[in-house]
Design an enzyme around this catalytic site. Structure first.
Site, PDB file in Angstrom:
ATOM      1  N   CYS A  26      -2.037  -3.047 -14.993  1.00 24.83           N
ATOM      2  CA  CYS A  26      -1.245  -1.909 -14.784  1.00 24.83           C
ATOM      3  C   CYS A  26      -0.436  -1.378 -15.785  1.00 24.83           C
ATOM      4  O   CYS A  26      -0.312  -0.030 -16.314  1.00 24.83           O
ATOM      5  CB  CYS A  26      -0.373  -2.049 -13.491  1.00 24.83           C
ATOM      6  SG  CYS A  26       0.441  -0.396 -12.706  1.00 24.83           S
ATOM      7  N   CYS A  27       0.536  -2.299 -16.432  1.00 23.23           N
ATOM      8  CA  CYS A  27       1.135  -1.870 -17.748  1.00 23.23           C
ATOM      9  C   CYS A  27       0.397  -1.729 -18.857  1.00 23.23           C
ATOM     10  O   CYS A  27       0.648  -0.808 -19.592  1.00 23.23           O
ATOM     11  CB  CYS A  27       2.297  -3.004 -17.907  1.00 23.23           C
ATOM     12  SG  CYS A  27       3.550  -3.062 -17.047  1.00 23.23           S
TER      13      CYS A  27
ATOM     14  N   CYS B 179       9.639   1.100 -14.156  1.00 21.61           N
ATOM     15  CA  CYS B 179       9.105   1.717 -13.031  1.00 21.61           C
ATOM     16  C   CYS B 179       9.692   1.214 -11.642  1.00 21.61           C
ATOM     17  O   CYS B 179      10.012   0.022 -11.462  1.00 21.61           O
ATOM     18  CB  CYS B 179       7.585   1.485 -12.923  1.00 21.61           C
ATOM     19  SG  CYS B 179       6.629   2.017 -14.505  1.00 21.61           S
TER      20      CYS B 179
ATOM     21  N   CYS C 268       8.697  -2.109  -9.695  1.00 17.02           N
ATOM     22  CA  CYS C 268       8.922  -3.209 -10.675  1.00 17.02           C
ATOM     23  C   CYS C 268      10.332  -3.491 -11.210  1.00 17.02           C
ATOM     24  O   CYS C 268      10.474  -4.132 -12.285  1.00 17.02           O
ATOM     25  CB  CYS C 268       7.894  -3.339 -11.852  1.00 17.02           C
ATOM     26  SG  CYS C 268       6.343  -3.027 -11.319  1.00 17.02           S
TER      27      CYS C 268
ATOM     28  N   CYS D 185       6.103  -5.653 -20.693  1.00 18.23           N
ATOM     29  CA  CYS D 185       5.054  -4.629 -20.431  1.00 18.23           C
ATOM     30  C   CYS D 185       3.941  -4.727 -21.225  1.00 18.23           C
ATOM     31  O   CYS D 185       2.918  -4.349 -20.864  1.00 18.23           O
ATOM     32  CB  CYS D 185       5.509  -3.206 -20.034  1.00 18.23           C
ATOM     33  SG  CYS D 185       6.213  -2.506 -21.767  1.00 18.23           S
TER      34      CYS D 185
HETATM   35  S1  SF4 Z   1       6.076  -1.596 -14.805  1.00 19.78           S
HETATM   36 FE1  SF4 Z   1       4.992  -1.813 -12.705  1.00 19.78          FE
HETATM   37  S2  SF4 Z   1       4.224   0.169 -12.100  1.00 19.78           S
HETATM   38 FE2  SF4 Z   1       5.031   0.468 -14.197  1.00 19.78          FE
HETATM   39  S3  SF4 Z   1       3.266   0.007 -15.430  1.00 19.78           S
HETATM   40 FE3  SF4 Z   1       4.034  -1.814 -15.265  1.00 19.78          FE
HETATM   41  S4  SF4 Z   1       3.138  -2.887 -13.443  1.00 19.78           S
HETATM   42 FE4  SF4 Z   1       2.796  -0.531 -13.201  1.00 19.78          FE
END
Ligand code: SF4
Length: 240
Positions: free
Chosen positions: A114-115, A198, A201, A225
């Site tokens: 995701c990151c 985010c 998280c 991240c």
């Molecule tokens: S902080 Fe969480 S929601 Fe944001 S990009 Fe990374 S995993 Fe995804």
């Protein structure tokens, strides 16, 4: 010798320099980098306290220094509002965001991926698009377990230097600077957050570790991240 080439012991600097000396050192690092890289010097602004501190320092060196923000669909509404206020004041900041479709709740099932998609890929795009030779970050070596081994100047990617001008600042010294110079911060800090990301998280904790509220319940807890650890230049494909 240029401060950009210093081999000083980072841990000693954290403890042995006072606040004023740290501010002067940070300004000198940015000044030397600006003389060396000119318009290729760009500040990455995450809208957190460290970023707004570094952005303010950079603006003291030159009003001309540009910046970029990487945002995601999961940023808290307070951060989005703060971003709009920042952009209204500083139109020289560009915004990068990846709107690609991703699996639902990827932040739970695979936060690294995701990151990578939402943060690392747009950072690569910003560096390419803005023709960045040296990017400035607000990374600090006392923030948490994953941040102890960085340098003030890093040459991780070929053709891309990374400058961490407040690497040796303590959390208290960042707040000291922001208070003394009246730098506006994200209102979420008033809620008790110490490190912002985010919303899925990011949590409020009473843990000693500044980044302990990040990615709680995952293997990434208190971690990164990826923008400080993944390759950012000359990457084929998505680099994952
Ligand atoms: S902080 Fe969480 S929601 Fe944001 S990009 Fe990374 S995993 Fe995804």
């Amino acid at each position: 010798m240029s401060l950009l080439e210093n081999k000083d012991d980072v841990k000693e600097l954290v403890d042995n320099l006072n606040f004023k000396e740290k501010v002067e050192r940070s300004l000198m690092l940015i000044k030397e980098a600006y003389e060396k890289y000119g318009n290729g010097l760009v500040v990455a602004n995450s809208l957190g306290k460290d970023s707004v501190c570094v952005w303010d320092l950079a603006k003291k060196v030159s009003r001309e220094i540009r910046g970029f923000i990487v945002t995601t669909r999961f940023k808290p509404k307070e951060t989005v509002q703060f971003m709009h206020e920042t952009l209204a004041q500083y139109p020289e900041i560009k915004v990068y965001k990846n709107d690609a479709q991703i699996p639902e709740k990827l932040y739970e099932t695979d936060p690294d991926k995701c990151c990578d998609i939402l943060k690392v890929q747009p950072t690569r795009r910003a560096i390419d698009d803005m023709k960045v030779d040296c990017w400035i970050t607000g990374l600090r070596c006392t923030e948490g377990r994953t941040r102890t081994d960085f340098g003030e100047v890093e040459e991780r990617d070929e053709g891309l230097t990374k400058l961490n001008p407040i690497l040796i600042w303590k959390e208290r010294e960042v707040w000291q600077y922001l208070a003394l110079y009246g730098v506006k911060v994200n209102p979420l800090y008033a809620e008790g957050y110490r490190s912002l990301g985010c919303w899925p998280c990011t949590n409020i904790t009473t843990d000693e570790n500044e980044r302990a509220g990040r990615w709680i319940g995952t293997s990434k807890c208190g971690g990164e991240c990826g923008i400080h650890t993944r390759p950012l230049k000359n990457v084929n494909g998505d680099g994952i």
